[in-house]
Design a protein around this motif. Structure first.
Motif, PDB file in Angstrom:
ATOM      1  N   THR A   3       0.869  -1.165   0.000  1.00 22.13           N
ATOM      2  CA  THR A   3       0.000   0.000   0.000  1.00 22.13           C
ATOM      3  C   THR A   3       0.916   1.228   0.000  1.00 22.13           C
ATOM      4  O   THR A   3       2.137   1.086   0.129  1.00 22.13           O
ATOM      5  CB  THR A   3      -0.951  -0.020   1.223  1.00 22.13           C
ATOM      6  N   THR A   4       0.349   2.388  -0.144  1.00 22.27           N
ATOM      7  CA  THR A   4       1.189   3.585  -0.167  1.00 22.27           C
ATOM      8  C   THR A   4       1.530   4.032   1.249  1.00 22.27           C
ATOM      9  O   THR A   4       0.737   3.853   2.174  1.00 22.27           O
ATOM     10  CB  THR A   4       0.477   4.750  -0.896  1.00 22.27           C
ATOM     11  N   LYS A   5       2.717   4.604   1.413  1.00 22.84           N
ATOM     12  CA  LYS A   5       3.098   5.229   2.680  1.00 22.84           C
ATOM     13  C   LYS A   5       2.328   6.522   2.870  1.00 22.84           C
ATOM     14  O   LYS A   5       1.984   6.890   3.974  1.00 22.84           O
ATOM     15  CB  LYS A   5       4.592   5.571   2.682  1.00 22.84           C
ATOM     16  N   SER A   6       2.078   7.209   1.760  1.00 25.73           N
ATOM     17  CA  SER A   6       1.448   8.522   1.801  1.00 25.73           C
ATOM     18  C   SER A   6      -0.027   8.470   2.181  1.00 25.73           C
ATOM     19  O   SER A   6      -0.604   9.487   2.549  1.00 25.73           O
ATOM     20  CB  SER A   6       1.581   9.209   0.436  1.00 25.73           C
ATOM     21  N   GLY A   7      -0.633   7.297   2.058  1.00 25.86           N
ATOM     22  CA  GLY A   7      -2.065   7.186   2.313  1.00 25.86           C
ATOM     23  C   GLY A   7      -2.913   7.528   1.097  1.00 25.86           C
ATOM     24  O   GLY A   7      -4.138   7.411   1.133  1.00 25.86           O
ATOM     25  N   ALA A  14       8.538   6.260  -6.453  1.00 25.11           N
ATOM     26  CA  ALA A  14       9.032   4.885  -6.349  1.00 25.11           C
ATOM     27  C   ALA A  14       9.133   4.392  -4.914  1.00 25.11           C
ATOM     28  O   ALA A  14       9.004   3.198  -4.654  1.00 25.11           O
ATOM     29  CB  ALA A  14      10.390   4.771  -7.034  1.00 25.11           C
ATOM     30  N   ASP A  15       9.359   5.302  -3.965  1.00 30.57           N
ATOM     31  CA  ASP A  15       9.512   4.869  -2.575  1.00 30.57           C
ATOM     32  C   ASP A  15       8.249   5.074  -1.744  1.00 30.57           C
ATOM     33  O   ASP A  15       8.261   4.875  -0.534  1.00 30.57           O
ATOM     34  CB  ASP A  15      10.706   5.560  -1.922  1.00 30.57           C
ATOM     35  N   ASP A  16       7.141   5.419  -2.389  1.00 29.73           N
ATOM     36  CA  ASP A  16       5.875   5.597  -1.680  1.00 29.73           C
ATOM     37  C   ASP A  16       5.140   4.260  -1.607  1.00 29.73           C
ATOM     38  O   ASP A  16       4.102   4.056  -2.217  1.00 29.73           O
ATOM     39  CB  ASP A  16       5.007   6.656  -2.378  1.00 29.73           C
ATOM     40  N   TRP A  17       5.732   3.347  -0.857  1.00 29.32           N
ATOM     41  CA  TRP A  17       5.098   2.046  -0.655  1.00 29.32           C
ATOM     42  C   TRP A  17       5.535   1.486   0.688  1.00 29.32           C
ATOM     43  O   TRP A  17       6.564   1.852   1.248  1.00 29.32           O
ATOM     44  CB  TRP A  17       5.447   1.068  -1.776  1.00 29.32           C
ATOM     45  N   GLN A  18       4.713   0.597   1.197  1.00 28.20           N
ATOM     46  CA  GLN A  18       5.010  -0.177   2.391  1.00 28.20           C
ATOM     47  C   GLN A  18       4.212  -1.474   2.284  1.00 28.20           C
ATOM     48  O   GLN A  18       3.278  -1.570   1.494  1.00 28.20           O
ATOM     49  CB  GLN A  18       4.642   0.575   3.661  1.00 28.20           C
ATOM     50  N   TRP A  19       4.611  -2.470   3.058  1.00 24.43           N
ATOM     51  CA  TRP A  19       3.878  -3.721   3.045  1.00 24.43           C
ATOM     52  C   TRP A  19       2.451  -3.469   3.512  1.00 24.43           C
ATOM     53  O   TRP A  19       2.218  -2.653   4.403  1.00 24.43           O
ATOM     54  CB  TRP A  19       4.553  -4.769   3.933  1.00 24.43           C
ATOM     55  N   THR A  63      11.717   0.953 -10.392  1.00 23.69           N
ATOM     56  CA  THR A  63      12.443   1.192  -9.144  1.00 23.69           C
ATOM     57  C   THR A  63      11.677   0.601  -7.968  1.00 23.69           C
ATOM     58  O   THR A  63      12.264  -0.057  -7.103  1.00 23.69           O
ATOM     59  CB  THR A  63      12.693   2.698  -8.937  1.00 23.69           C
ATOM     60  N   LYS A  64      10.361   0.800  -7.934  1.00 21.12           N
ATOM     61  CA  LYS A  64       9.546   0.245  -6.850  1.00 21.12           C
ATOM     62  C   LYS A  64       9.629  -1.282  -6.840  1.00 21.12           C
ATOM     63  O   LYS A  64       9.827  -1.884  -5.790  1.00 21.12           O
ATOM     64  CB  LYS A  64       8.089   0.678  -6.986  1.00 21.12           C
ATOM     65  N   VAL A  65       9.496  -1.900  -7.997  1.00 20.62           N
ATOM     66  CA  VAL A  65       9.584  -3.364  -8.082  1.00 20.62           C
ATOM     67  C   VAL A  65      10.948  -3.835  -7.576  1.00 20.62           C
ATOM     68  O   VAL A  65      11.042  -4.811  -6.818  1.00 20.62           O
ATOM     69  CB  VAL A  65       9.320  -3.861  -9.521  1.00 20.62           C
ATOM     70  N   ASN A  66      12.006  -3.148  -7.943  1.00 26.40           N
ATOM     71  CA  ASN A  66      13.354  -3.525  -7.492  1.00 26.40           C
ATOM     72  C   ASN A  66      13.511  -3.368  -5.981  1.00 26.40           C
ATOM     73  O   ASN A  66      14.148  -4.202  -5.333  1.00 26.40           O
ATOM     74  CB  ASN A  66      14.414  -2.718  -8.235  1.00 26.40           C
ATOM     75  N   LEU A  67      12.924  -2.319  -5.410  1.00 25.41           N
ATOM     76  CA  LEU A  67      12.994  -2.122  -3.961  1.00 25.41           C
ATOM     77  C   LEU A  67      12.259  -3.246  -3.219  1.00 25.41           C
ATOM     78  O   LEU A  67      12.747  -3.756  -2.205  1.00 25.41           O
ATOM     79  CB  LEU A  67      12.406  -0.761  -3.575  1.00 25.41           C
ATOM     80  N   ILE A  68      11.111  -3.630  -3.729  1.00 18.84           N
ATOM     81  CA  ILE A  68      10.353  -4.732  -3.133  1.00 18.84           C
ATOM     82  C   ILE A  68      11.166  -6.017  -3.218  1.00 18.84           C
ATOM     83  O   ILE A  68      11.310  -6.749  -2.236  1.00 18.84           O
ATOM     84  CB  ILE A  68       8.981  -4.883  -3.834  1.00 18.84           C
ATOM     85  N   GLN A  69      11.700  -6.284  -4.396  1.00 19.68           N
ATOM     86  CA  GLN A  69      12.493  -7.499  -4.599  1.00 19.68           C
ATOM     87  C   GLN A  69      13.701  -7.529  -3.669  1.00 19.68           C
ATOM     88  O   GLN A  69      14.030  -8.572  -3.106  1.00 19.68           O
ATOM     89  CB  GLN A  69      12.927  -7.607  -6.064  1.00 19.68           C
TER      90      GLN A  69
END
Length: 170
Positions: A3-7, A14-19, A63-69
């Motif tokens: 989900t997004t960190k930002s809400g 790319a970094d606006d995500w969290q589990w 970039t987001k996919v790579n960060l998750i991976q």
């Protein structure tokens, strides 16, 4: 899964995500250990096809996919997750793909699943639909934007779970 960190409904970078919940990585690790093929199927309306790596939206998505991976590999070095993403159809889509091809690759149509099956069989493996499932937030509930995830699973003939039920169960 995330989900997004930002809400916000959609990521702002790319970094606006969290589990979705903290147990997601552990649950993915367990699925990997049980020999599940793990694949993400996503309609990416904010990513415009055709511009490739020059596109900011394409770069942010990759970039987001790579960060998750990276986070998942830190947990389980052998874990592989395949990503099948269907981007927004650009104005010049005729130069890239037919409208029909584009539509078959977006959920709830099963083109991404068929590409996944083709890849898996090319690796000498098979998919057991009786034990396959799809987790998605577009389930047609009152607050959902669509029911495309639920219909995607139905069109394939596999079980469907909403994130709240799947990721929080032990």
């Amino acid at each position: 899964m995330i989900t997004t960190k930002s809400g916000m409904s959609f990521a702002r970078g790319a970094d606006d995500w969290q589990w979705f919940v903290s147990t997601v990585p552990h649950k993915l690790k367990l699925l990997h250990q049980e020999d599940y093929h793990i694949a993400i199927f996503t309609n990416q309306g904010a990513v415009v096809a055709g511009n490739g790596p020059k596109s900011k939206s394409y770069h942010n998505f990759c970039t987001k996919v790579n960060l998750i991976q990276q986070q998942l590999i830190a947990l389980e070095s052998q874990m592989k997750i395949m990503v099948f993403a269907s981007p927004k159809k650009p104005a010049n889509a005729k130069l890239i793909s037919s409208s029909n091809l584009h539509e078959t690759m977006r959920k709830p149509q099963i083109g991404m699943w068929e590409a996944f099956e083709k890849y898996v069989t090319s690796q000498g493996a098979t998919i057991d639909k009786d034990h396959s499932f799809f987790v998605g937030d577009a389930a047609g509930r009152k607050a959902d934007f669509l029911d495309s995830d639920k219909q995607f699973a139905s069109n394939i003939g596999i079980k469907f779970y909403v994130p709240e039920d799947f990721w929080t169960s032990v």
